[in-house]
Scaffold this active site. Structure first.
Site, short mmCIF file in Angstrom:
data_model
loop_
_atom_site.label_atom_id
_atom_site.label_comp_id
_atom_site.label_asym_id
_atom_site.label_seq_id
_atom_site.Cartn_x
_atom_site.Cartn_y
_atom_site.Cartn_z
N GLY A 51 7.81 18.94 -6.92
CA GLY A 51 6.39 18.64 -6.90
C GLY A 51 5.69 19.26 -8.10
O GLY A 51 6.24 20.15 -8.76
N CYS A 78 14.06 21.93 -6.84
CA CYS A 78 13.01 22.45 -7.72
C CYS A 78 11.93 23.16 -6.89
O CYS A 78 12.18 24.20 -6.32
CB CYS A 78 12.45 21.33 -8.59
SG CYS A 78 11.61 21.93 -10.08
N TYR A 79 10.73 22.59 -6.77
CA TYR A 79 9.70 23.25 -5.97
C TYR A 79 10.20 23.51 -4.55
O TYR A 79 9.90 24.54 -3.94
CB TYR A 79 8.44 22.39 -5.94
CG TYR A 79 7.27 23.04 -5.23
CD1 TYR A 79 6.39 23.88 -5.91
CD2 TYR A 79 7.06 22.83 -3.88
CE1 TYR A 79 5.34 24.50 -5.25
CE2 TYR A 79 6.01 23.44 -3.21
CZ TYR A 79 5.14 24.27 -3.90
OH TYR A 79 4.10 24.88 -3.24
N HIS A 166 17.05 18.67 -11.16
CA HIS A 166 16.80 17.41 -10.45
C HIS A 166 18.08 16.58 -10.41
O HIS A 166 18.45 15.94 -11.41
CB HIS A 166 15.68 16.63 -11.13
CG HIS A 166 14.33 17.22 -10.89
ND1 HIS A 166 13.54 16.87 -9.82
CD2 HIS A 166 13.64 18.18 -11.56
CE1 HIS A 166 12.42 17.56 -9.85
NE2 HIS A 166 12.45 18.37 -10.89
N GLU A 168 18.52 13.84 -8.76
CA GLU A 168 18.22 12.43 -8.51
C GLU A 168 18.08 11.60 -9.77
O GLU A 168 18.17 10.37 -9.72
CB GLU A 168 16.94 12.31 -7.66
CG GLU A 168 15.65 12.73 -8.35
CD GLU A 168 15.34 14.22 -8.22
OE1 GLU A 168 14.15 14.58 -8.35
OE2 GLU A 168 16.28 15.01 -8.01
N SER A 221 4.12 -15.28 -6.52
CA SER A 221 3.77 -15.20 -7.94
C SER A 221 4.78 -15.90 -8.82
O SER A 221 4.52 -16.12 -9.99
CB SER A 221 3.70 -13.72 -8.36
OG SER A 221 5.00 -13.14 -8.31
N GLY A 222 5.95 -16.23 -8.25
CA GLY A 222 7.02 -16.78 -9.07
C GLY A 222 8.05 -15.74 -9.44
O GLY A 222 9.12 -16.07 -9.95
N GLY A 223 7.74 -14.45 -9.16
CA GLY A 223 8.66 -13.37 -9.49
C GLY A 223 9.60 -13.04 -8.35
O GLY A 223 9.47 -13.55 -7.23
N ASP A 225 9.98 -10.20 -6.67
CA ASP A 225 9.45 -9.38 -5.58
C ASP A 225 8.84 -10.22 -4.48
O ASP A 225 9.18 -10.08 -3.30
CB ASP A 225 8.41 -8.39 -6.12
CG ASP A 225 8.93 -7.54 -7.25
OD1 ASP A 225 10.17 -7.39 -7.34
OD2 ASP A 225 8.13 -7.02 -8.04
N SER A 226 7.91 -11.10 -4.85
CA SER A 226 7.25 -11.91 -3.83
C SER A 226 8.22 -12.90 -3.20
O SER A 226 8.13 -13.20 -2.01
CB SER A 226 6.04 -12.65 -4.42
OG SER A 226 6.42 -13.54 -5.45
N LYS A 366 13.48 -2.01 -7.88
CA LYS A 366 13.75 -3.40 -8.28
C LYS A 366 15.22 -3.78 -8.07
O LYS A 366 15.50 -4.87 -7.55
CB LYS A 366 13.36 -3.61 -9.75
CG LYS A 366 13.59 -5.01 -10.26
CD LYS A 366 12.59 -6.01 -9.69
CE LYS A 366 11.23 -5.80 -10.30
NZ LYS A 366 10.27 -6.87 -9.90
#
Length: 510
Positions: A51, A78-79, A166, A168, A221-223, A225-226, A366
């Site tokens: 954080g 870390c934190y 980190h 990750e 949207s054509g992408g 994701d949607s 993604k």
């Protein structure tokens, strides 16, 4: 499950992603999640994220001390490591302890956390302003770096562990194995969670949220994701999903036709096309500030959706393909992370909405969405499409958005896309596109003086969109793109190439 308590790191979701890659289910919750709720969740292991805060700040975030006494293993990153160390009586320092970037981790003691990692020295990524300087009885050092004497530690009983670095991020090559070891070897979590499990879980969650008769209005949207979000919602509720494609006038060439003749007809999903270009351009007139643009577009989207929903009184839900990078750059997902910029479907939403949001992809990256799309049976031509911003070309036109400037950028962008496709680079690149700059330069065209616009080319490589490096495109390819744009796009006499990574820049210019 593994529970992640979020202290606001920009990379908290990357921890979740690595754990999911180890085929383990995990959830992110705020660091101050009530102890009673934690007990209800019954995690096999708990991760305390990093954080931006310092332990020496007034009101620094902290956990209920009983979290460390639940009996399950805890890993502080870390934190999160400082939190564990402070609760056990360690001494930490802030002055002169800063360390950002690569470091060499030296493993000092055998530990299940480092099992399967050959050798003692490993490259890791540091990003901290504090460090642990003195350990009490009960904490054992297991690794160090030149800057941090206690870069990794564990409790004597082996239940609590902390690491300064980190694991990750991609800059820590051994990090994925370290998190996998925590999940499997230390927490004893079976590696049996898959994307098929995610589909099953989300389908059930959507059905529960929407109910047996509710209907969902979804913006396409054509992408990717949607499209994936629509396919997942359709899997859950069938023809109770109504998709709307809003022609904002801010899209690339051929998007409307691609939706009408491709997605809708091919998958049998009802799609209504709404022409709203005049409305969007009217709202964006004389607006130059990128944050204002995004908010205007977000509010206008919702206005159009709610107007369409009014034609269907039984629709109470709005589906969206929101992803985690959209969320983390706009608002904190579930913890106090810093805001970078608003996205039209996150920070751009009005405070009061008649429709309740259905966002099944909100905590995915993604590449995970692409895997999900394949699991749902979507074709590669949809799943492999490159990301396209929700606000469309409006955030690739620096300055005011006008129909004339959109026409110019759309033509230049189409040339870029064609050239990258011809060079077979679509899969190698995360994104490649054109940006219209708010300036004009002097040129020589047709033996005469010209004073016309500048187009920038942006091409980046990335794994998840959280970080990105500019692509080292072949100069001959760049020359072809430049020549085509200056010859074929009337109004452009100069082309430049963006050689900035993320960070410090974002991928989109606005």
């Amino acid at each position: 499950m593994i529970l992640i308590l979020d202290f606001g790191s920009q990379y908290t979701q990357l921890i979740a992603r690595r754990i999911r890659e180890a085929h383990c289910y995990c959830e992110i919750h705020p660091y101050d999640l009530p102890l009673s709720r934690i007990r209800e969740l019954g995690p096999r292991g708990i991760v305390l994220s990093g954080g931006p805060a310092s332990l020496y700040e007034t009101g620094a975030p902290d956990i209920d001390p009983e979290v460390l006494n639940l009996g399950c293993p805890v890993l502080g990153i870390c934190y999160g490591m400082y939190v564990i160390a402070q609760h056990l009586g360690a001494h930490s320092a802030g002055s002169g302890a800063r360390e950002y970037g690569p470091a060499t981790l030296v493993i000092d003691a055998a530990d299940p956390l480092f099992e399967g990692i050959a050798g003692r020295e490993h490259r890791v990524w540091m990003s901290h302003g504090d460090r642990v300087e003195r350990l009490p009885e009960g904490l054992i050092p297991i690794a160090h770096t030149a800057n941090s004497p206690y870069a990794a530690l564990r409790s004597a009983d082996g239940r609590l562990r902390g690491i300064q670095f980190h694991p990750e991020v991609a800059h820590t090559p051994c990090g994925a194995q370290i998190l996998r070891n925590f999940v499997e070897k230390i927490s004893g979590e079976p590696a049996d969670w898959t994307m098929a499990s995610f589909i099953e879980t989300k389908v059930g969650a959507i059905r529960t949220q929407v109910g047996s008769v509710g209907r969902v209005l979804m913006g396409l949207s054509g992408g990717v994701d949607s499209a994936v979000a629509a396919a997942l919602i359709h899997r859950a509720i069938g023809d109770r999903l109504c998709c709307v494609f809003v022609d904002t006038g801010l899209l690339r060439s051929g998007e409307r036709e691609r939706i009408e003749t491709g997605f809708a007809r091919r998958f049998g999903i009802e799609v209504e096309v709404v022409a709203a270009d005049e409305l969007f351009l009217e709202r964006l007139a004389r607006v130059e500030d990128p944050e204002v643009k995004r908010r205007i577009i977000g509010h206008t989207f919702i206005e159009v959706f709610e107007r369409e929903a009014a034609r269907h009184p039984d629709i109470r839900f709005l589906g969206q393909g929101t992803l985690y990078p959209d969320v983390i750059e706009s608002v904190s997902l579930k913890g106090p992370s810093a805001t970078i910029k608003s996205h039209h479907n996150v920070g751009g939403l009005p405070e009061r909405m008649r429709l309740e949001l259905v966002e099944p992809l909100r905590e995915l990256f993604k590449d995970e969405v692409r895997e999900l799309g394949r699991g749902l049976g979507l074709p590669e031509e949809i799943v492999a499409r490159e990301p396209f911003p929700g606000p469309g070309l409006a955030v690739r036109i620096i300055g005011e958005v006008t129909r004339e400037r959109l026409t110019l950028l759309r033509a230049a962008d189409e040339i870029v896309m064609e050239a990258l496709a011809e060079a077979k680079l679509e899969r190698a690149l995360w994104q490649g596109f054109a940006v219209l700059l708010p300036l004009r330069t002097v040129g020589v065209m047709g033996d005469g003086r010209s004073y016309e616009s500048v187009v920038a080319i942006r091409a980046v490589e990335s794994q998840d969109g959280m970080t990105a490096d500019w692509a080292r495109l072949d100069p001959a390819l760049l020359a072809r793109i430049s020549s085509r744009i200056t010859n074929e796009v009337k109004g452009v006499n100069r082309v430049v190439y963006d050689v900035t990574s993320k960070p410090p820049a974002t991928i989109e210019w606005e």
